[in-house]
Scaffold this active site. Sequence first.
Site, PDB file in Angstrom:
ATOM      1  CB  ALA A  74      -0.994  -0.040   1.219  1.00 51.31           C
ATOM      2  N   GLY A 128       1.203  -5.658   0.804  1.00 53.09           N
ATOM      3  CA  GLY A 128       0.342  -6.123  -0.444  1.00 53.09           C
ATOM      4  C   GLY A 128       1.296  -6.423  -1.674  1.00 53.09           C
ATOM      5  CD  GLU A 149       0.259  -6.651   5.558  1.00 52.23           C
ATOM      6  OE1 GLU A 149       0.080  -6.622   4.270  1.00 52.23           O
ATOM      7  OE2 GLU A 149       0.936  -7.646   6.023  1.00 52.23           O
ATOM      8  CD  GLU A 179      -2.218  -8.841   1.354  1.00 54.79           C
ATOM      9  OE1 GLU A 179      -2.933  -9.450   2.008  1.00 54.79           O
ATOM     10  OE2 GLU A 179      -2.121  -7.872   1.205  1.00 54.79           O
TER      11      GLU A 179
END
Length: 259
Positions: free
Chosen positions: A65, A110, A133, A113
């Site tokens: 992010a 992310g 995170e 991910e």
Amino acid sequence: MSTVLFDVIDQHIGLITLNRPYAANAFSSKLLQDFNTVLDQVEANKKLRVLVVKGSGEKAFCAGADLKEREGMSDAEVIQAVRSIKQTLTRVEQLSIPSIAAMKGAAFGGGLELALACDIRIASTEAKMGLTETSLGIIPGAGGTQRLPRLIGPGKANYLILTANRLSSTEAYEYGIVEQLVERGRLVEEVLSVARAIASNGPIGVQQAKKAIRLGLDTDLSSGLKIEEKCYKETIPTEDRMEGIKAFKEKRKPNYMGK
């Protein structure tokens, strides 16, 4: 300038490049918009047989992010931003063609991910990655808590997510997060070699194999075997199957047309 570039190599290989090297290729709202536009092109191009996803620059595959952009967001806007990332990564996962993450540099949060949403992960030897995170007081919200346990098992996933450990590429390989390690300067070359190997196989067979694996993971063995049978049947009436048999008999390389 687009934050996501798209190229077609050898007619059958799609190459997506996240193009924010100055921001470690982080997921800004503009990048997500551009990414989805490119995915529209991928889905519309019926000649594509495999997709490669990489980051631009030397420092990062994707840092996750865009935290600078997120600073000015309300709680509701943050939730929507995470949902947008998750929806985009799910589109990658659900593509009918297989995808390969070419991981150079950092892939945290992310970014990892995104790699987990791909079917195959190939990393350069200097890459670093992790679902970090919880060190920021949150949790992986774009699929990490679901895809990582399915890939490496719940115990190892719990350990990595709850400790927020950062892994070297060698450690990630030992965990089973990445399938192959490559020297940094050879990463794109090796990934394209793997992509060409996939693209040379029967495209309908490849797509049905991917479908059988993906859908079977979400069910029990008995149901999974039925899914496999259904996907196998899809390959039987195809011209590609007959071409494969004919090429085998004639001791030549098959010329698959995806029909």
